[in-house]
Design a protein around this motif. Structure first.
Motif, PDB file in Angstrom:
ATOM      1  N   LEU A   1      12.578 -13.178  -5.313  1.00 25.89           N
ATOM      2  CA  LEU A   1      12.286 -11.605  -4.937  1.00 25.89           C
ATOM      3  C   LEU A   1      10.936 -11.332  -4.600  1.00 25.89           C
ATOM      4  CD1 LEU A   1      14.345  -9.791  -7.753  1.00 25.89           C
ATOM      5  CD2 LEU A   1      15.025 -10.493  -5.629  1.00 25.89           C
ATOM      6  N   GLU A   2      10.031 -11.904  -5.377  1.00 27.55           N
ATOM      7  CA  GLU A   2       8.493 -11.765  -4.808  1.00 27.55           C
ATOM      8  C   GLU A   2       8.162 -12.034  -3.652  1.00 27.55           C
ATOM      9  OE1 GLU A   2       5.647 -12.823  -8.061  1.00 27.55           O
ATOM     10  OE2 GLU A   2       7.457 -13.667  -9.036  1.00 27.55           O
ATOM     11  N   SER A   3       8.844 -13.154  -3.048  1.00 32.12           N
ATOM     12  CA  SER A   3       8.485 -13.475  -1.671  1.00 32.12           C
ATOM     13  C   SER A   3       9.079 -12.522  -0.507  1.00 32.12           C
ATOM     14  CB  SER A   3       9.347 -14.945  -1.080  1.00 32.12           C
ATOM     15  OG  SER A   3      10.789 -14.829  -1.132  1.00 32.12           O
ATOM     16  N   ARG A   4      10.078 -11.497  -1.102  1.00 31.23           N
ATOM     17  CA  ARG A   4      10.349 -10.610  -0.223  1.00 31.23           C
ATOM     18  C   ARG A   4       9.935  -9.103  -0.114  1.00 31.23           C
ATOM     19  NH1 ARG A   4      13.845 -14.641  -0.282  1.00 31.23           N
ATOM     20  NH2 ARG A   4      15.307 -15.001   1.664  1.00 31.23           N
ATOM     21  N   ILE A   5       8.908  -9.234  -0.807  1.00 34.04           N
ATOM     22  CA  ILE A   5       7.856  -7.981  -1.048  1.00 34.04           C
ATOM     23  C   ILE A   5       6.568  -8.219  -0.975  1.00 34.04           C
ATOM     24  CG2 ILE A   5       9.604  -6.467  -2.074  1.00 34.04           C
ATOM     25  CD1 ILE A   5       7.983  -6.775  -4.723  1.00 34.04           C
ATOM     26  N   MET A   6       5.582  -7.351  -0.744  1.00 34.11           N
ATOM     27  CA  MET A   6       4.243  -7.406  -0.458  1.00 34.11           C
ATOM     28  C   MET A   6       3.603  -6.326  -1.247  1.00 34.11           C
ATOM     29  SD  MET A   6       1.666  -9.300   0.844  1.00 34.11           S
ATOM     30  CE  MET A   6       2.313 -10.142   2.114  1.00 34.11           C
ATOM     31  N   PRO A   7       2.772  -6.436  -2.313  1.00 32.85           N
ATOM     32  CA  PRO A   7       1.959  -5.647  -2.942  1.00 32.85           C
ATOM     33  C   PRO A   7       0.890  -5.117  -1.998  1.00 32.85           C
ATOM     34  CG  PRO A   7       1.266  -7.658  -3.813  1.00 32.85           C
ATOM     35  CD  PRO A   7       2.408  -8.070  -3.013  1.00 32.85           C
ATOM     36  N   VAL A   8       0.656  -3.770  -1.720  1.00 31.92           N
ATOM     37  CA  VAL A   8       0.135  -2.878  -0.997  1.00 31.92           C
ATOM     38  C   VAL A   8      -0.827  -1.845  -1.762  1.00 31.92           C
ATOM     39  CG1 VAL A   8      -0.432  -1.495   1.103  1.00 31.92           C
ATOM     40  CG2 VAL A   8       1.224  -3.348   1.074  1.00 31.92           C
ATOM     41  N   GLY A   9      -2.357  -1.993  -1.725  1.00 34.14           N
ATOM     42  CA  GLY A   9      -2.874  -1.191  -2.407  1.00 34.14           C
ATOM     43  C   GLY A   9      -2.999   0.169  -1.646  1.00 34.14           C
ATOM     44  N   THR A  10      -2.861   1.372  -2.521  1.00 32.68           N
ATOM     45  CA  THR A  10      -2.649   2.650  -1.738  1.00 32.68           C
ATOM     46  C   THR A  10      -3.613   3.451  -2.663  1.00 32.68           C
ATOM     47  OG1 THR A  10      -1.616   4.543  -1.047  1.00 32.68           O
ATOM     48  CG2 THR A  10      -0.739   3.507  -2.828  1.00 32.68           C
ATOM     49  N   TYR A  11      -4.390   4.337  -2.155  1.00 29.82           N
ATOM     50  CA  TYR A  11      -5.567   5.099  -3.031  1.00 29.82           C
ATOM     51  C   TYR A  11      -5.740   6.785  -2.770  1.00 29.82           C
ATOM     52  CZ  TYR A  11      -6.730   0.260  -3.087  1.00 29.82           C
ATOM     53  OH  TYR A  11      -6.772  -1.344  -3.349  1.00 29.82           O
ATOM     54  N   ILE A  12      -5.881   7.339  -3.730  1.00 29.15           N
ATOM     55  CA  ILE A  12      -5.704   8.836  -3.731  1.00 29.15           C
ATOM     56  C   ILE A  12      -7.329   9.222  -4.492  1.00 29.15           C
ATOM     57  CG2 ILE A  12      -4.523  10.919  -4.756  1.00 29.15           C
ATOM     58  CD1 ILE A  12      -2.128   8.991  -5.152  1.00 29.15           C
TER      59      ILE A  12
ATOM     60  N   GLY B 245      -4.672  11.259  -0.359  1.00 27.77           N
ATOM     61  CA  GLY B 245      -4.321   9.844  -0.157  1.00 27.77           C
ATOM     62  C   GLY B 245      -4.503   9.202   1.199  1.00 27.77           C
ATOM     63  N   GLY B 246      -4.526   7.823   0.998  1.00 26.94           N
ATOM     64  CA  GLY B 246      -4.648   7.026   2.119  1.00 26.94           C
ATOM     65  C   GLY B 246      -5.522   5.805   1.829  1.00 26.94           C
ATOM     66  N   ARG B 247      -6.009   5.340   3.147  1.00 23.88           N
ATOM     67  CA  ARG B 247      -7.042   4.125   2.851  1.00 23.88           C
ATOM     68  C   ARG B 247      -6.110   2.816   2.350  1.00 23.88           C
ATOM     69  NH1 ARG B 247      -9.423   0.511   3.851  1.00 23.88           N
ATOM     70  NH2 ARG B 247     -11.495   0.130   4.013  1.00 23.88           N
ATOM     71  N   ALA B 248      -4.884   2.606   2.595  1.00 20.65           N
ATOM     72  CA  ALA B 248      -4.381   1.537   1.951  1.00 20.65           C
ATOM     73  C   ALA B 248      -5.037   0.280   2.268  1.00 20.65           C
ATOM     74  CB  ALA B 248      -2.793   1.390   2.635  1.00 20.65           C
TER      75      ALA B 248
ATOM     76  N   LEU C  37      -7.255  -6.132  -2.244  1.00 23.90           N
ATOM     77  CA  LEU C  37      -8.743  -5.975  -2.593  1.00 23.90           C
ATOM     78  C   LEU C  37      -9.002  -4.369  -2.526  1.00 23.90           C
ATOM     79  CD1 LEU C  37     -10.514  -8.983  -1.154  1.00 23.90           C
ATOM     80  CD2 LEU C  37      -9.647  -8.679  -3.432  1.00 23.90           C
ATOM     81  N   PRO C  38      -9.500  -3.702  -3.554  1.00 19.95           N
ATOM     82  CA  PRO C  38      -9.988  -2.129  -3.404  1.00 19.95           C
ATOM     83  C   PRO C  38     -11.017  -2.081  -2.245  1.00 19.95           C
ATOM     84  CG  PRO C  38     -10.184  -3.010  -5.813  1.00 19.95           C
ATOM     85  CD  PRO C  38      -9.891  -4.430  -4.857  1.00 19.95           C
TER      86      PRO C  38
ATOM     87  N   GLY D  50      -3.159   1.894  -6.907  1.00 25.76           N
ATOM     88  CA  GLY D  50      -2.313   1.162  -7.332  1.00 25.76           C
ATOM     89  C   GLY D  50      -1.478   0.384  -6.292  1.00 25.76           C
ATOM     90  N   TYR D  51      -0.590  -0.459  -6.732  1.00 29.86           N
ATOM     91  CA  TYR D  51       0.380  -1.019  -5.739  1.00 29.86           C
ATOM     92  C   TYR D  51       1.850  -0.420  -5.401  1.00 29.86           C
ATOM     93  CZ  TYR D  51      -2.871  -5.072  -6.535  1.00 29.86           C
ATOM     94  OH  TYR D  51      -3.972  -5.744  -6.386  1.00 29.86           O
ATOM     95  N   VAL D  52       1.920  -0.428  -4.077  1.00 23.51           N
ATOM     96  CA  VAL D  52       3.496  -0.063  -3.730  1.00 23.51           C
ATOM     97  C   VAL D  52       4.106  -1.347  -3.254  1.00 23.51           C
ATOM     98  CG1 VAL D  52       3.036   2.287  -3.165  1.00 23.51           C
ATOM     99  CG2 VAL D  52       2.868   0.456  -1.539  1.00 23.51           C
ATOM    100  N   ASP D  53       5.285  -1.479  -3.390  1.00 22.40           N
ATOM    101  CA  ASP D  53       5.955  -2.748  -3.012  1.00 22.40           C
ATOM    102  C   ASP D  53       6.755  -2.531  -1.536  1.00 22.40           C
ATOM    103  OD1 ASP D  53       7.569  -1.062  -4.256  1.00 22.40           O
ATOM    104  OD2 ASP D  53       9.389  -2.476  -4.450  1.00 22.40           O
TER     105      ASP D  53
END
Length: 425
Positions: free
Chosen positions: A246-257, A299-302, A307-308, A338-341
């Motif tokens: 499952l992990e190989s099919r998602i990527m954690p992406v940082g998103t900021y508010i 919000g924005g600046r993913a 890395l933050p 935090g991370y979205v998948d």
């Protein structure tokens, strides 16, 4: 202030939820769910109300991940556009999937009403273009959704938008009165209170270190284990070794508010007069809305590198002032992320690893309503009614290219291209 959560305006303003115990020893359940976010709590609530013995394991605190840190925008649909789903599953199944997304939004409202969840729901969401090509794309999308899906939305020209939004940055808007926004952590806490009242047992600070699959799946934690008839993986970007496929099919992406200091009611309402949520349509988008105490939440600046970004507070302030120059004198009081998948095709990735092991992930930034739907459909499948859940299993998903070593650099390079396209065209 809600202790032991990452600092944010959400944690500072939410009504605290009593801490739940750490799992110790061996327990048994009909269903054990990994993750106390929207998906896991929704599945737990549905199953407990149907008479199942349910345990939820949470590595941190309830709503600690994306469910308690997201942008709060609840939008009908999924992370990919409907025409993309049509290409993946065909027009008929794409329509069924969209109708299910509408059911997910209705379910969110029903749960708020039924359980008295005070999460500051507000109606209305505007998608706003910055460039003429984006105007054409939005108008085509609006027409497609009305003609193919019987889902009408309003086109606002620049003058109509300016009557509600005090910014000259945008060329118009597609306004969706059926989407909206809420306080994410309060909603997570409300779901948890409802689940606890229904008999669900939630264990916090109880990370699963192993899932033993088989006739009786078993989750092992540092101090205990849970044997169950059915297992549900709802950890999204935080699975961490439990299910590598499952992990190989998602990527954690940082998103900021960022959250400004309180503006006062008059000044805040002068920015967004109808209290809607707003998001632009750039690939690296900005999104914003008002809070109940009259702040601007921006919000924005993913970050696609995990890395933050450097100088995040200053960056968020600059982006905010490009939209609202009149806030030149306003500071940012809170900044969090935090991370979205995300999945490779941005479509939801829901299915089974075994006949008794279910999962839902890949919400790709559109999870506030879709997660509740995922929980409901998983509960239906556990109860033997899997037709609607299996519809999502028809969506093809591929792993991110490059494996663990290269998938993040490859994604960073791809995102740099999309950001350049936003800037130049």
């Amino acid at each position: 202030m809600t202790a032991s959560y990452p600092p944010s305006w959400y944690a500072a303003s939410a009504t605290p939820l009593p801490e739940q115990p750490i799992l110790q020893g061996r327990l048994e359940a009909d269903v054990c769910i990994l993750g106390a976010g929207y998906t896991g709590l929704s599945a737990a609530l549905e199953l407990a109300e149907a008479g199942y013995r349910v345990i939820v394991l949470e590595a941190e605190r309830i709503g600690w991940g994306a469910s308690g840190r997201n942008g709060g925008q609840a939008i009908v649909g999924f992370g990919c556009e409907q025409d993309a789903l049509e290409g993946l599953v065909g027009a008929d199944d794409a329509r069924k999937l969209f109708e299910l997304s509408q059911e997910g939004m209705a379910l969110l409202h029903a749960r708020i009403r039924k359980h008295g969840i005070a999460c500051d729901w507000r109606d209305g969401h505007a998608s706003v273009p910055l460039k003429p090509r984006q105007v054409h794309q939005l108008r085509a999308w609006q027409a497609h959704m009305a003609e193919r899906y019987d889902y009408p939305m309003e086109w606002w020209d620049r003058e109509r938008l300016r009557s509600q939004l005090a910014s000259d940055r945008y060329l118009g808007a597609v306004f969706d009165p059926h989407s909206g926004h809420l306080h994410p952590l309060e909603y997570a806490f409300g779901l948890a209170r409802a689940a606890l009242a229904a008999g669900v047992r939630i264990f916090e600070r109880s990370p699963a270190v192993q899932l033993v699959r088989g006739k009786t799946p078993t989750f092992k934690t540092p101090q205990g284990e849970v044997r169950c008839d059915f297992a549900v993986l709802a950890g999204n970007a935080w699975l961490r070794g439990i299910a590598p496929e499952l992990e190989s099919r998602i990527m954690p992406v940082g998103t900021y508010i960022g959250a400004t200091v309180p503006l006062g009611e008059q000044r805040a309402r002068g920015l967004i007069r109808n209290d809607m949520a707003v998001a632009d349509v750039n690939w690296a988008l900005d999104y914003f809305r008002l809070s109940r105490d009259h702040r601007l939440l921006f919000g924005g600046r993913a970050s696609y590198s995990t890395l933050p970004p450097p100088n995040l507070r200053g960056t968020m302030a600059r982006r905010m002032r490009r939209v609202f120059p009149q806030l030149h004198d306003v500071g940012i009081e809170y900044v969090w992320g935090g991370y979205v998948d995300i999945s490779l095709n941005r479509a939801p990735h829901w299915g089974r690893l075994a006949p008794n092991v279910y999962f839902a992930q890949g919400f790709s930034g559109h999870g506030v309503a879709a997660t509740g739907l995922a929980g409901k459909l998983i509960a239906e499948a556990v109860r033997g009614q899997a037709e609607r859940f299996d519809l999502f299993g028809r969506i093809p998903h591929r792993p991110f290219p490059g494996g663990r070593a290269l998938r993040t650099p490859l994604l960073v390079a791809a995102m740099a291209w999309y950001k350049l396209r936003d800037a130049l065209w």
